[in-house]
Design a protein around this motif. Sequence first.
Motif, PDB file in Angstrom:
ATOM      1  N   GLN A 173      39.257  43.567  30.017  1.00  0.00           N
ATOM      2  CA  GLN A 173      39.824  42.707  31.046  1.00  0.00           C
ATOM      3  C   GLN A 173      41.325  42.911  31.165  1.00  0.00           C
ATOM      4  O   GLN A 173      41.875  43.003  32.274  1.00  0.00           O
ATOM      5  CB  GLN A 173      39.533  41.243  30.729  1.00  0.00           C
ATOM      6  CG  GLN A 173      38.109  40.813  31.001  1.00  0.00           C
ATOM      7  CD  GLN A 173      37.931  39.324  30.799  1.00  0.00           C
ATOM      8  OE1 GLN A 173      38.908  38.587  30.740  1.00  0.00           O
ATOM      9  NE2 GLN A 173      36.704  38.891  30.676  1.00  0.00           N
ATOM     10  N   LYS A 191      43.214  44.264  34.325  1.00  0.00           N
ATOM     11  CA  LYS A 191      44.277  43.468  34.920  1.00  0.00           C
ATOM     12  C   LYS A 191      45.569  44.289  35.046  1.00  0.00           C
ATOM     13  O   LYS A 191      46.251  44.260  36.069  1.00  0.00           O
ATOM     14  CB  LYS A 191      44.499  42.221  34.070  1.00  0.00           C
ATOM     15  CG  LYS A 191      45.438  41.217  34.702  1.00  0.00           C
ATOM     16  CD  LYS A 191      45.495  39.970  33.857  1.00  0.00           C
ATOM     17  CE  LYS A 191      44.119  39.362  33.701  1.00  0.00           C
ATOM     18  NZ  LYS A 191      44.167  38.115  32.914  1.00  0.00           N
ATOM     19  N   HIS A 229      49.112  38.017  31.702  1.00  0.00           N
ATOM     20  CA  HIS A 229      48.888  37.072  30.588  1.00  0.00           C
ATOM     21  C   HIS A 229      50.143  36.846  29.764  1.00  0.00           C
ATOM     22  O   HIS A 229      50.075  36.705  28.549  1.00  0.00           O
ATOM     23  CB  HIS A 229      47.757  37.568  29.678  1.00  0.00           C
ATOM     24  CG  HIS A 229      46.442  37.020  30.046  1.00  0.00           C
ATOM     25  ND1 HIS A 229      45.398  36.894  29.161  1.00  0.00           N
ATOM     26  CD2 HIS A 229      45.965  36.560  31.228  1.00  0.00           C
ATOM     27  CE1 HIS A 229      44.361  36.401  29.769  1.00  0.00           C
ATOM     28  NE2 HIS A 229      44.674  36.187  31.026  1.00  0.00           N
ATOM     29  N   GLU A 237      47.968  29.103  28.753  1.00  0.00           N
ATOM     30  CA  GLU A 237      46.761  29.600  29.410  1.00  0.00           C
ATOM     31  C   GLU A 237      45.702  28.507  29.476  1.00  0.00           C
ATOM     32  O   GLU A 237      44.530  28.762  29.671  1.00  0.00           O
ATOM     33  CB  GLU A 237      46.207  30.819  28.667  1.00  0.00           C
ATOM     34  CG  GLU A 237      47.157  31.995  28.699  1.00  0.00           C
ATOM     35  CD  GLU A 237      46.609  33.191  27.961  1.00  0.00           C
ATOM     36  OE1 GLU A 237      45.461  33.127  27.496  1.00  0.00           O
ATOM     37  OE2 GLU A 237      47.323  34.188  27.849  1.00  0.00           O
ATOM     38  N   ASN A 249      42.170  27.217  34.866  1.00  0.00           N
ATOM     39  CA  ASN A 249      43.206  28.096  34.346  1.00  0.00           C
ATOM     40  C   ASN A 249      43.748  28.915  35.528  1.00  0.00           C
ATOM     41  O   ASN A 249      43.013  29.726  36.101  1.00  0.00           O
ATOM     42  CB  ASN A 249      42.612  29.022  33.283  1.00  0.00           C
ATOM     43  CG  ASN A 249      43.673  29.902  32.628  1.00  0.00           C
ATOM     44  OD1 ASN A 249      44.677  30.245  33.247  1.00  0.00           O
ATOM     45  ND2 ASN A 249      43.447  30.258  31.386  1.00  0.00           N
ATOM     46  N   THR A 308      43.243  32.909  35.282  1.00  0.00           N
ATOM     47  CA  THR A 308      41.913  33.479  35.534  1.00  0.00           C
ATOM     48  C   THR A 308      41.463  33.230  36.964  1.00  0.00           C
ATOM     49  O   THR A 308      40.722  34.047  37.533  1.00  0.00           O
ATOM     50  CB  THR A 308      40.889  32.897  34.552  1.00  0.00           C
ATOM     51  OG1 THR A 308      40.879  31.467  34.666  1.00  0.00           O
ATOM     52  CG2 THR A 308      41.233  33.275  33.132  1.00  0.00           C
ATOM     53  N   GLN A 367      43.000  35.979  39.059  1.00  0.00           N
ATOM     54  CA  GLN A 367      42.324  37.246  38.810  1.00  0.00           C
ATOM     55  C   GLN A 367      40.928  37.253  39.435  1.00  0.00           C
ATOM     56  O   GLN A 367      40.483  38.267  39.987  1.00  0.00           O
ATOM     57  CB  GLN A 367      42.221  37.486  37.298  1.00  0.00           C
ATOM     58  CG  GLN A 367      41.620  38.840  36.924  1.00  0.00           C
ATOM     59  CD  GLN A 367      42.495  39.993  37.348  1.00  0.00           C
ATOM     60  OE1 GLN A 367      43.710  39.887  37.351  1.00  0.00           O
ATOM     61  NE2 GLN A 367      41.883  41.110  37.725  1.00  0.00           N
ATOM     62  N   MET A 387      33.533  38.137  35.207  1.00  0.00           N
ATOM     63  CA  MET A 387      34.708  37.316  34.942  1.00  0.00           C
ATOM     64  C   MET A 387      34.830  36.192  35.980  1.00  0.00           C
ATOM     65  O   MET A 387      35.210  35.066  35.659  1.00  0.00           O
ATOM     66  CB  MET A 387      35.960  38.186  34.944  1.00  0.00           C
ATOM     67  CG  MET A 387      37.215  37.493  34.392  1.00  0.00           C
ATOM     68  SD  MET A 387      38.114  36.576  35.644  1.00  0.00           S
ATOM     69  CE  MET A 387      38.876  37.923  36.524  1.00  0.00           C
ATOM     70  N   THR A 415      34.924  32.313  34.992  1.00  0.00           N
ATOM     71  CA  THR A 415      36.017  31.427  35.401  1.00  0.00           C
ATOM     72  C   THR A 415      35.484  30.148  36.033  1.00  0.00           C
ATOM     73  O   THR A 415      35.920  29.039  35.707  1.00  0.00           O
ATOM     74  CB  THR A 415      36.935  32.163  36.389  1.00  0.00           C
ATOM     75  OG1 THR A 415      37.509  33.306  35.734  1.00  0.00           O
ATOM     76  CG2 THR A 415      38.045  31.251  36.884  1.00  0.00           C
TER      77      THR A 415
END
Length: 863
Positions: free
Chosen positions: A487, A491, A556, A561, A603, A606, A609, A693, A697
């Motif tokens: 991930q 990213k 990140h 987070e 979050n 996430t 993303q 992902m 999330t």
Amino acid sequence: MPSSSDGGPVDVANAAEPIRNTVKSPHGRWPALPEALAALTGAGSLLALLSAGEANAPALGALSVTTVLALWGVRRALRDASALKRSAAALEAATDSVRDARRRARDFAESSTDWFWETGPDHRYVYVSDRLTTILGRDPRSVLGHSLLDLAQLVEDSATWAEYKADIEAGEPFHELEVTFEDASGRRFFLQLSAVPVRGPDGRFQGYRGSGVDMTAETLALVEARFMQAVVHDAIDSISEGFVLFSADGRLLICNERYRQAYPTIADLLVPGTTFAQILRAAAERGGHEIDGDVGDWVEQRLKRHLEHSAPVNGLLSDGRWYRISEHATGTGGVVKLLMDITELKTREEELAGQTCRLESTVSALSESERRYRQLVEMAPYGIVIWDRVAIRFANTAAASILGVGAGGLSDVPLAPFLEKGDRLEARLSTAADGNGQQVECEAIRPSGERRFLEVRASPAVYRREPAVLLILNDVTDRRRVEGELQRAQKMEAVGRMAGGIAHEFNNMLTAIGGFARLAERSPGDEARVVTCVQEIAKASERAAALTGQLLDFSHRRVSEEHEVVGVAQVLRDLKVFLKPLISAGIDTTIDIRDEDAHTLVNPVTLNQALLNLALNARDAMPGGGALTIALTVETPDSAFFARHGSLRPGPYAVVRVADRGCGVPQAIRDRVWEPFFTTKEPGKGTGLGLWMVYGTAQQAGGVVEMESEEGQGTTFSVYLPAVPPPEPAAPIDSLTLGEGESAAILLVDDETSVRTYLRIALEEAGCVVTEAADGVEALERYDEAGGLFDAVVTDVSMPRMNGPDLARALEERNPHLRILFLTGYASKETAAGLTAQAGRHIVMKPVPPERLLQALRDLMAD
């Protein structure tokens, strides 16, 4: 004249009179005949005359006709009475025989393990043997009712009952009608009834006679046997080794998918019922083995070795990998075959040829591995647990290992202590016993304190005839670590691809900042012009700060987070900036925000993303261009939605829909798009973690993702997130001072001159006395020169010679209670936690406006 027995004359008229009276009895019944016979005692001579016939004709001639007829009637009555007596005796004997037969039939019925019953023409029971009362422990009528038609409530399948009811109402025989019920203690009974109709001489229906069988023990045993069979099959399918079982007659019984993968050329034949000989011949004909000589001889020799269960052998199979192949006899005469993938070991053996020590270690490992396969279920890599919602009743060795206990340490112990938030997870997993299967991810807490990430699948089970839960535990700690790395790689790849767009945006902002600064510099006396320029410079600076914050989100590098209340509309506006360099020129992108107040607890890292992944997938689905729409609404889904997602709480949801007009998702793979590492893209074009992902999330935020797609028409992904009220706005700061009459001596440390100057001016305007230093070394010198008379230190984290954390440690030796405010452009969650772990230490992210700087300083001084 006839004479009497004593020689005297007989008065025939007087002798016949009692006979006439008897024959003419008003009752007209045969029981009066004994009296008639007694009356004839004196008329014996007359009867003798009648019996003599013509020989006594002269004597009879002397009698009147009436008297003679009466005497003939008496004779006939005597003969009929004798016959009736014989019939009565026969009837009595027959009655005794029937009575004995009935007693025998009833004795047989009462002594049978089954029971018997009988109904009348209205289907109401007229007889039920006592055996049923013994079986049920109660009056049968309280269960079966009073009529055959009352059985409707005990037949689970209404269609089945309709068929039997039609036969019953038509008076037809029926067989094996199954009924089931539970008593007050929860114990289930399974009964089976059969009957034939009874008809009268005229063919009319008179009722049923039938029998019943108690199938409870057999049914429950069958359920438990099927459950254990399912457990064994699930365990076999879960192991990483190939497994196949042949019966004593050489037919395949069980084969897992791993075994089929090892033999791709004959995988279609590896199904139950196929003989080993058929499999061998197909392998030979399809080229799965190298054969020297006749195929028939090879098949015969291989079949003989299979039956003799020779020692394990290593072989290169048709999938191109090396396996250790083991065959073992079962207790019933069958054969178990195991395939252990030793490709890596084989490669290592070749690399380490000649190194005897390591070779012996490898052989020892192989031998140990061989012994492990003999305990197939116990050594399965997945934990198998039976939990009756009170305690763990069964756990294999893998489960004990996953949870960090020794063999036997999981027997009759509660489940909750082994799981993070165990009580809440127990409540969720327990619903599986009622048929509501669950699949959750959680953390396991071993007795040693070590934490492991688990995937737990819960299915309904039965333990001692009571509902229970079958738990399959999969330790995914290592996989989570690899996924996290992938991930992050994905990213950072996205961030790298966005670098051009970021540079473009920053150049625009720098142009605005520099341009307005020059304009203000050229006309310093024009106050209105200067204020306008300064305001525009501040706006461009804020845009640059927001863009930097988003970039840190994707890498990140944010301090936190954790979940926070996020305005989804602003997230979508920020997303459009990142999409500029990534979306092709032929794609028309629309951001449709229909609810500005949409907020959710998520979050933000996430979420950014996840939405970016959906947008990039939409782009890839439209290589020739098209329309991409990202819409935001707040909706309360209908009942069908919550029926599909039983774990979601009812209420309003913030819904983000990402729709394209691309190629659509093929029907064949729609159920797999959420799987991790599943991708239809070329190698190197995707990791297969994007949609996984996105799903994770939404799930972590208490929501869900749904997909609607039609091949050739496009795809819409809908992200449902629970809506929450927007946060209360922060109270405005009215003053740029620390407080009325307040002042503070501040040691300011920053290696960037312009930043240090800005911070000094802001602090001095607030009434602070500021001493400047360019790095940590100079700061220590200024501190010592002033004798440590400072109220607080404001320092950058990253500096040459001595950075902020090292400076803090050096100052702590001089004054452990000195307050320190750290300023940094970026810091991970772990770094920030380390800097603020000690009391009197705060951190603020750059860029920092004067208001936030002074508020942070106030909070620090009040700490």
